[in-house]
Design a protein around this motif. Structure first.
Motif, PDB file in Angstrom:
ATOM      1  N   VAL A   1       0.808  -1.219   0.000  1.00  5.51           N
ATOM      2  CA  VAL A   1       0.000   0.000   0.000  1.00  5.51           C
ATOM      3  C   VAL A   1       0.845   1.275   0.000  1.00  5.51           C
ATOM      4  O   VAL A   1       0.288   2.377  -0.079  1.00  5.51           O
TER       5      VAL A   1
ATOM      6  N   PHE B   1      -1.758   4.578   0.166  1.00  2.00           N
ATOM      7  CA  PHE B   1      -2.497   4.791   1.407  1.00  2.00           C
ATOM      8  C   PHE B   1      -1.717   5.733   2.321  1.00  2.00           C
ATOM      9  O   PHE B   1      -0.483   5.724   2.353  1.00  2.00           O
TER      10      PHE B   1
ATOM     11  N   MET C   1      -7.211   6.055   1.424  1.00  2.00           N
ATOM     12  CA  MET C   1      -6.857   5.034   0.449  1.00  2.00           C
ATOM     13  C   MET C   1      -7.126   5.550  -0.950  1.00  2.00           C
ATOM     14  O   MET C   1      -8.284   5.817  -1.299  1.00  2.00           O
TER      15      MET C   1
ATOM     16  N   ASP D   1      -7.487  -4.839  -3.009  1.00  2.00           N
ATOM     17  CA  ASP D   1      -7.660  -4.156  -1.726  1.00  2.00           C
ATOM     18  C   ASP D   1      -8.992  -4.509  -1.062  1.00  2.00           C
ATOM     19  O   ASP D   1      -9.243  -4.097   0.076  1.00  2.00           O
TER      20      ASP D   1
END
Length: 124
Positions: free
Chosen positions: A63, A67, A82, A89
């Motif tokens: 991520v 993120f 996000m 995901d």
């Protein structure tokens, strides 16, 4: 302290969502707060964590760059922004608290309290 996770939903591939983890009955002081996720048939995996006092952050490789974990001290809330979401995901996202050492933040066994989870679905 009790945790309340919210903000999940259904978005298309490439979309964005912001999850919230609010503390009640206490504060996040002296804790580190982490986000984990669990997809069907898979184990709960680490996503990101933040130290409440200093604000240091840590992310899973999957991520990084997409993120962002942050905190609002006045609201006793931790966020997970996000972006560029992918179908991979898709999962139930949980927030938890720990007082473990930095190197163990990825290990869910060190988290002592969890929120109820919020579903994130990314459609292709």
């Amino acid at each position: 302290v009790q945790l309340q996770a919210s903000g999940g939903g259904t978005v298309q591939d490439g979309g964005s969502l912001r999850l919230s983890c609010a503390a009640s009955g206490g504060t996040f002081a002296n804790f580190r707060v982490g986000w984990f996720r669990q997809a069907p048939g898979k184990e709960r995996e680490f996503v990101a964590a933040i130290t409440w006092g200093g604000g240091s952050t840590r992310y899973a490789d999957s991520v990084k760059g997409r993120f962002t974990i942050s905190k609002d001290t006045a609201l006793n809330t931790v966020y997970l922004q996000m972006n560029t979401l992918k179908p991979d995901d898709t999962a139930v996202y949980y927030c938890g608290v720990t007082q473990t050492i930095w190197s163990a933040l990825h290990d869910r066994q060190h988290y002592t309290r969890w929120g109820q989870g919020t579903q994130v679905t990314v459609s292709s």
